[in-house]
Write a protein that holds these residues in place. Sequence first.
Motif, PDB file in Angstrom:
ATOM      1  N   GLU A  82     -11.467  34.882 -48.546  1.00 20.38           N
ATOM      2  CA  GLU A  82     -12.796  34.524 -49.038  1.00 20.38           C
ATOM      3  C   GLU A  82     -13.741  35.722 -48.975  1.00 20.38           C
ATOM      4  O   GLU A  82     -14.672  35.836 -49.774  1.00 20.38           O
ATOM      5  CB  GLU A  82     -13.376  33.365 -48.224  1.00 20.38           C
ATOM      6  CG  GLU A  82     -12.718  32.021 -48.480  1.00 20.38           C
ATOM      7  CD  GLU A  82     -13.046  31.439 -49.848  1.00 20.38           C
ATOM      8  OE1 GLU A  82     -14.000  31.930 -50.491  1.00 20.38           O
ATOM      9  OE2 GLU A  82     -12.356  30.504 -50.280  1.00 20.38           O
ATOM     10  N   ALA A  83     -13.501  36.625 -48.011  1.00 19.24           N
ATOM     11  CA  ALA A  83     -14.345  37.819 -47.872  1.00 19.24           C
ATOM     12  C   ALA A  83     -13.888  38.967 -48.768  1.00 19.24           C
ATOM     13  O   ALA A  83     -14.477  40.049 -48.739  1.00 19.24           O
ATOM     14  CB  ALA A  83     -14.368  38.273 -46.419  1.00 19.24           C
ATOM     15  N   ARG A 555     -21.407  23.400 -50.132  1.00 22.12           N
ATOM     16  CA  ARG A 555     -20.346  24.027 -49.333  1.00 22.12           C
ATOM     17  C   ARG A 555     -19.120  23.133 -49.261  1.00 22.12           C
ATOM     18  O   ARG A 555     -17.982  23.611 -49.375  1.00 22.12           O
ATOM     19  CB  ARG A 555     -20.860  24.331 -47.918  1.00 22.12           C
ATOM     20  CG  ARG A 555     -19.819  24.995 -47.025  1.00 22.12           C
ATOM     21  CD  ARG A 555     -20.348  25.286 -45.637  1.00 22.12           C
ATOM     22  NE  ARG A 555     -20.676  24.073 -44.898  1.00 22.12           N
ATOM     23  CZ  ARG A 555     -21.062  24.051 -43.622  1.00 22.12           C
ATOM     24  NH1 ARG A 555     -21.189  25.193 -42.962  1.00 22.12           N
ATOM     25  NH2 ARG A 555     -21.344  22.918 -43.012  1.00 22.12           N
ATOM     26  N   ILE A 569     -16.106  29.039 -45.835  1.00 25.14           N
ATOM     27  CA  ILE A 569     -17.059  29.414 -46.884  1.00 25.14           C
ATOM     28  C   ILE A 569     -18.293  30.044 -46.241  1.00 25.14           C
ATOM     29  O   ILE A 569     -18.617  31.198 -46.484  1.00 25.14           O
ATOM     30  CB  ILE A 569     -17.446  28.192 -47.739  1.00 25.14           C
ATOM     31  CG1 ILE A 569     -16.195  27.553 -48.365  1.00 25.14           C
ATOM     32  CG2 ILE A 569     -18.446  28.588 -48.830  1.00 25.14           C
ATOM     33  CD1 ILE A 569     -15.418  28.450 -49.305  1.00 25.14           C
ATOM     34  N   ILE A 595     -23.207  36.848 -45.236  1.00 23.18           N
ATOM     35  CA  ILE A 595     -22.945  36.956 -46.672  1.00 23.18           C
ATOM     36  C   ILE A 595     -22.566  38.397 -46.983  1.00 23.18           C
ATOM     37  O   ILE A 595     -23.422  39.288 -47.064  1.00 23.18           O
ATOM     38  CB  ILE A 595     -24.170  36.533 -47.512  1.00 23.18           C
ATOM     39  CG1 ILE A 595     -24.594  35.106 -47.159  1.00 23.18           C
ATOM     40  CG2 ILE A 595     -23.838  36.628 -49.005  1.00 23.18           C
ATOM     41  CD1 ILE A 595     -25.767  34.582 -47.969  1.00 23.18           C
ATOM     42  N   LYS A 599     -18.674  37.601 -51.111  1.00 26.10           N
ATOM     43  CA  LYS A 599     -19.305  36.284 -51.183  1.00 26.10           C
ATOM     44  C   LYS A 599     -20.615  36.354 -51.967  1.00 26.10           C
ATOM     45  O   LYS A 599     -20.986  35.399 -52.654  1.00 26.10           O
ATOM     46  CB  LYS A 599     -19.535  35.725 -49.779  1.00 26.10           C
ATOM     47  CG  LYS A 599     -18.228  35.357 -49.077  1.00 26.10           C
ATOM     48  CD  LYS A 599     -18.461  34.656 -47.762  1.00 26.10           C
ATOM     49  CE  LYS A 599     -17.118  34.260 -47.136  1.00 26.10           C
ATOM     50  NZ  LYS A 599     -17.295  33.532 -45.856  1.00 26.10           N
ATOM     51  N   ARG A 602     -19.496  36.365 -55.563  1.00 25.90           N
ATOM     52  CA  ARG A 602     -18.907  35.107 -56.015  1.00 25.90           C
ATOM     53  C   ARG A 602     -19.892  33.945 -55.985  1.00 25.90           C
ATOM     54  O   ARG A 602     -19.919  33.101 -56.882  1.00 25.90           O
ATOM     55  CB  ARG A 602     -17.688  34.780 -55.139  1.00 25.90           C
ATOM     56  CG  ARG A 602     -16.971  33.536 -55.619  1.00 25.90           C
ATOM     57  CD  ARG A 602     -15.755  33.210 -54.803  1.00 25.90           C
ATOM     58  NE  ARG A 602     -15.249  31.916 -55.232  1.00 25.90           N
ATOM     59  CZ  ARG A 602     -14.483  31.135 -54.495  1.00 25.90           C
ATOM     60  NH1 ARG A 602     -14.135  31.526 -53.278  1.00 25.90           N
ATOM     61  NH2 ARG A 602     -14.059  29.968 -54.951  1.00 25.90           N
ATOM     62  N   PHE A 603     -20.688  33.867 -54.902  1.00 27.77           N
ATOM     63  CA  PHE A 603     -21.519  32.682 -54.704  1.00 27.77           C
ATOM     64  C   PHE A 603     -23.020  32.920 -54.914  1.00 27.77           C
ATOM     65  O   PHE A 603     -23.799  31.971 -54.867  1.00 27.77           O
ATOM     66  CB  PHE A 603     -21.334  32.145 -53.275  1.00 27.77           C
ATOM     67  CG  PHE A 603     -19.927  31.768 -52.939  1.00 27.77           C
ATOM     68  CD1 PHE A 603     -19.193  30.939 -53.765  1.00 27.77           C
ATOM     69  CD2 PHE A 603     -19.331  32.245 -51.776  1.00 27.77           C
ATOM     70  CE1 PHE A 603     -17.883  30.579 -53.443  1.00 27.77           C
ATOM     71  CE2 PHE A 603     -18.031  31.886 -51.439  1.00 27.77           C
ATOM     72  CZ  PHE A 603     -17.300  31.054 -52.284  1.00 27.77           C
TER      73      PHE A 603
END
Length: 614
Positions: A82-83, A555, A569, A595, A599, A602-603
């Motif tokens: 995820e990172a 989330r 997440i 963050i 991330k 992406r987010f």
Amino acid sequence: MSRCLAILNEVFGYPAFRGLQAEAIEHVADGGDCLVLMPTGGGKSLCYQIPAIDRKARGLGAAIVVSPLIALMQDQVAALLEAGVRAAYLNSTLTGQQAFQTERAFENGDIDLLYVAPERLMTARFLELLDRSRIGLFAIDEAHCVSQWGHDFRPEYIQLSVLHERFPSVPRIALTATADEATRNEIIERLALSDARVFIDSFDRPNIRYRIVEKDNARTQLLDFIRSEHQNGATNDAGIVYCLSRRKVEETAEWLNTQGIRALGYHAGMDAEIRQTRQEQFKREDGVVMVATIAFGMGIDKPDVRFVAHLDLPKSMEGYYQETGRAGRDGSPANAWMAYGLGDVVQQRKMIDESDADEAHKRLSTAKLDALLGLCETAGCRRVRLLAYFGESSAPCGNCDTCLNPPDTWNGTREAQMALSCVYRASRASGFSFGAGHLIDILRGTRTERVAQYHHDQLSTFGVGAEQGEPEWRAIFRQMVAYGFLAVDHQGHGALVLTAASRAVLKGEQEVTLRRYVKPARSRQVGSKGGSRTDPTTGMSPHQRARWERLRTWRAETAKADGVPAYVIFHDATLAELARNAPASVGELRGIPGIGARKLERFGEELIDVVGAD
């Protein structure tokens, strides 16, 4: 160091290192060997993840991470992916084709960190794969598993010295949260780390409140504790309840569910698929209480476990520290609660005596249990006692039960002499020893059928302790065993016998100071430093709370889509910062801890939309 700090900022989204992280990370990134001891939640993983990323970026090769549990590997790899870090694992959950593809990617240099179990690492096939590949770092996680005297011994760990022999130029870092001086020395010896630097951070977990209560219907006490401190309306905090036996696990979980607490049972006797399903439920769903044996826990990274409770005494201080350390990994207040009684002491002593271990191991197990009993019986600060065991000095913490409500002590020499004399006279008159219940009946002058059967109402100690109640006498006998004046006769089903140390007490040469018995009270929240239910929305305005709820919903949906636990997440702390600060642009998101660059990329836009939907 600037390279490693940049990785911390850009990949993991944190502004600065904590404690000894920076020094350890720089040492390993520069090619040095080391042993790192940090408490659970102290950031051990970064101590090898950041050097691994740095060394791979400099063309020095990928990192091999030796990890003892599948759950630990999966959590770590999911978080790294995820990172934006190229991480993978090799374990029994993969098909043959998946394992082959992972090995091929590693050999081709497409993986930065590869997690493997020690059993797989030591196979000829895997060692040959390492010979063909460029290795930048070996990280040995949960390194205390190498200790034959420890609480989580894994025979395969002993073989890991081959890494130094076969790859002498590759730096190695061993890490653990649980090791006294003897275990540290054994890790160094067995892993051939004699020239390595040792980094020992504080073992203190100041956010955890330690509390040990006298057993008085432990199940009811547990329920009272959860309801009063870890339940808010229809929801309760995530927690772990440890029991010694599989049967007790199942019965406790079932009973908690009848009381409205959502609980799952977990022990090694269950089908592997059921264990895996329940572990995933605990990690991914809110408010689940896991009732388990010690088969559950090592490698569980769930950050928002608000309490760890023990219904039975652990075997050692290391076991207690590691198990309680699973609470409050996110740094927010958490509870370590234990119900403890004379039966626990008798049971653990009996288990040691009846084990198949050699005499040296039994002596060490007894010493470790004695240290834990000292923690349970101390009238001083529990944290001071706990940290002292690991060689760390500290001042009273103000955040444990003995600091918040100091116990009374009294000169119990006379009562101790009564108890010891009763043990001696009852066994001498009958030719065998008796348990505490029968001895208390004699001391209190209770003419039970058993007392009459053995004519113990004729003993000179019959009735001499009538002024003390049964609970008071149980506390006295428990402390006498804990202090070594009485021992458990393993051939007598928990019967108590005199020790050599009891002679000085009987002869009046040694005084005995005891903790005064206090009837267990209903659990209540005390103080504000820690240990109470944690609400991340405390102090938020209605608008901020609304943002918080939207962020949690987002989330949960994102985690479900990615097939990972929600905390992979973002942690609650990150969502709370987003809710409070309401960043209006992707640029403003850069200042929110947790963050990183991947991330953010992406987010970022999604977060701005969710935050700005007021």
